[in-house]
Motif scaffolding. Structure first.
Motif, mmCIF file in Angstrom:
data_model
loop_
_atom_site.group_PDB
_atom_site.id
_atom_site.type_symbol
_atom_site.label_atom_id
_atom_site.label_comp_id
_atom_site.label_asym_id
_atom_site.label_seq_id
_atom_site.Cartn_x
_atom_site.Cartn_y
_atom_site.Cartn_z
ATOM 1 N N THR A 65 -5.747 17.420 -0.619
ATOM 2 C CA THR A 65 -6.947 18.418 -0.852
ATOM 3 C C THR A 65 -7.950 18.231 0.388
ATOM 4 N N THR A 66 -7.963 16.969 0.852
ATOM 5 C CA THR A 66 -8.832 16.675 2.080
ATOM 6 C C THR A 66 -8.302 17.527 3.387
ATOM 7 N N VAL A 67 -7.014 17.173 3.571
ATOM 8 C CA VAL A 67 -6.455 17.948 4.661
ATOM 9 C C VAL A 67 -6.570 19.397 4.731
ATOM 10 N N LEU A 68 -6.417 20.101 3.441
ATOM 11 C CA LEU A 68 -6.726 21.437 3.205
ATOM 12 C C LEU A 68 -8.224 21.820 3.097
ATOM 13 N N ARG A 69 -9.212 20.914 3.389
ATOM 14 C CA ARG A 69 -10.603 21.137 3.332
ATOM 15 C C ARG A 69 -11.024 21.774 1.996
ATOM 16 N N GLU A 70 -10.327 21.495 0.971
ATOM 17 C CA GLU A 70 -10.865 21.819 -0.338
ATOM 18 C C GLU A 70 -11.811 20.798 -1.045
ATOM 19 N N GLN A 71 -12.796 21.298 -1.667
ATOM 20 C CA GLN A 71 -13.859 20.451 -2.380
ATOM 21 C C GLN A 71 -13.157 19.773 -3.546
ATOM 22 N N GLN A 72 -13.529 18.495 -3.488
ATOM 23 C CA GLN A 72 -13.077 17.787 -4.736
ATOM 24 C C GLN A 72 -14.227 16.796 -5.200
ATOM 25 N N THR A 108 2.442 21.892 2.502
ATOM 26 C CA THR A 108 1.238 21.855 3.085
ATOM 27 C C THR A 108 1.442 21.633 4.516
ATOM 28 N N ILE A 109 2.142 20.483 4.607
ATOM 29 C CA ILE A 109 2.680 19.860 6.070
ATOM 30 C C ILE A 109 3.294 20.642 6.835
ATOM 31 N N ALA A 110 4.212 21.567 6.256
ATOM 32 C CA ALA A 110 5.437 22.529 6.791
ATOM 33 C C ALA A 110 4.291 23.647 7.432
ATOM 34 N N ASP A 111 3.260 24.044 6.903
ATOM 35 C CA ASP A 111 2.303 25.125 7.181
ATOM 36 C C ASP A 111 1.371 24.673 8.218
ATOM 37 N N ILE A 112 1.252 23.559 8.666
ATOM 38 C CA ILE A 112 0.437 23.116 9.525
ATOM 39 C C ILE A 112 1.057 22.964 11.110
ATOM 40 N N ALA A 113 0.502 23.616 12.015
ATOM 41 C CA ALA A 113 1.259 23.684 13.315
ATOM 42 C C ALA A 113 1.252 22.203 14.316
ATOM 43 N N ASP A 114 -0.142 21.788 14.187
ATOM 44 C CA ASP A 114 -0.206 20.641 14.538
ATOM 45 C C ASP A 114 -0.867 19.524 13.916
ATOM 46 N N LEU A 115 0.070 18.377 13.984
ATOM 47 C CA LEU A 115 -0.239 17.078 13.281
ATOM 48 C C LEU A 115 -1.412 16.408 13.482
ATOM 49 N N VAL A 119 -8.913 16.305 10.230
ATOM 50 C CA VAL A 119 -9.365 16.072 8.998
ATOM 51 C C VAL A 119 -10.628 15.201 8.807
ATOM 52 N N PRO A 120 -11.418 15.926 7.956
ATOM 53 C CA PRO A 120 -13.003 15.212 7.920
ATOM 54 C C PRO A 120 -12.761 13.931 7.295
ATOM 55 N N ILE A 121 -13.514 12.979 7.763
ATOM 56 C CA ILE A 121 -13.568 11.668 7.092
ATOM 57 C C ILE A 121 -14.834 11.632 6.210
ATOM 58 N N ASP A 122 -14.412 11.154 5.006
ATOM 59 C CA ASP A 122 -15.458 10.986 3.945
ATOM 60 C C ASP A 122 -16.226 9.726 4.209
ATOM 61 N N TRP A 135 -10.175 12.341 10.943
ATOM 62 C CA TRP A 135 -8.673 11.744 11.035
ATOM 63 C C TRP A 135 -7.725 12.675 11.467
ATOM 64 N N SER A 136 -6.576 12.546 11.867
ATOM 65 C CA SER A 136 -5.675 13.837 11.902
ATOM 66 C C SER A 136 -4.739 13.911 10.848
ATOM 67 N N VAL A 137 -3.878 14.949 10.728
ATOM 68 C CA VAL A 137 -2.953 15.077 9.847
ATOM 69 C C VAL A 137 -1.992 14.085 9.860
ATOM 70 N N ARG A 138 -1.602 13.493 11.259
ATOM 71 C CA ARG A 138 -0.608 12.454 11.305
ATOM 72 C C ARG A 138 -1.358 11.218 10.901
#
Length: 194
Positions: A65-72, A108-115, A119-122, A135-138
């Motif tokens: 959810t964080t990678v997708l930048r969705e609110q939680q 989600t990972i398949a749809d991301i071109a660049d690992l 990714v924002p840090i909380d 962070w990064s997706v990696r």
């Protein structure tokens, strides 16, 4: 699934394969346990096999959810409750939830071109560093592998305390490997209902 990750051809495939392997081994810690045993807390902590599986599913869902930048929402009570099976909640419910989370992660990972994607840090939680913003997706995938592996170790210890079952004999039982001179399949004890 074999006891080891197979050959990998690239970083993305490797990260996802190791995460899938850790999920699988964690799920195996529940193999053959009764509902009471899944809730048992035989160590000094309040951790249980069922609760650890539920927690890892929840953590993975949160990170994707964080990678997708969705609110939680930040819900500390829900966080604590994710360490135990709720009344009426079954391991089948939790494993089905974990499967849905895993499928979402894979897509989600398949749809991301660049690992390396940010990714924002909380910064509201005390364990995250305050001196960086992303962070990064990696990094997230490596963290999920680390988190799942850590809790799989906890679940292994709890499981062994419940009935003496350990990882490879349980895997052998779950996958019906042939017995060999150096490894016998885990078998439930006489007083256990499976």
């Amino acid at each position: 699934m074999p006891g080891q990750v197979g050959a990998i051809s690239n970083e993305r495939e490797g990260l996802l394969a190791y995460l899938a392997q850790m999920r699988y081994v964690l799920r195996l810690t529940a193999h053959g346990l009764t509902p009471d045993q899944l809730r048992a807390t035989p160590s000094a902590s309040t951790l249980s096999v069922g609760g650890l599986i539920k927690h890892c599913a929840s953590v993975e869902e949160g990170w994707i959810t964080t990678v997708l930048r969705e609110q939680q929402p930040v819900d500390y009570e829900a966080y604590e409750n994710n360490f135990r099976l709720a009344d009426g909640e079954t391991i089948e419910d939790v494993l089905a939830y974990y499967e849905r989370v895993a499928a979402r992660t894979e897509k989600t990972i398949a749809d991301i071109a660049d690992l390396g994607q940010d990714v924002p840090i909380d910064h509201s939680v005390p364990w995250n560093p305050k001196d960086i913003d992303n962070w990064s997706v990696r990094w997230v995938l490596l963290h999920l592998i680390q988190e799942t592996a850590r809790h799989t170790g906890h679940a292994d210890i709890i499981r062994e305390g419940i009935d003496g079952g350990t990882a490879y004999p349980i895997m052998a039982a779950a996958e019906d490997w042939p017995d060999s001179p150096w490894m016998q399949k885990w078998q439930p004890s006489g007083d256990q209902q499976v």
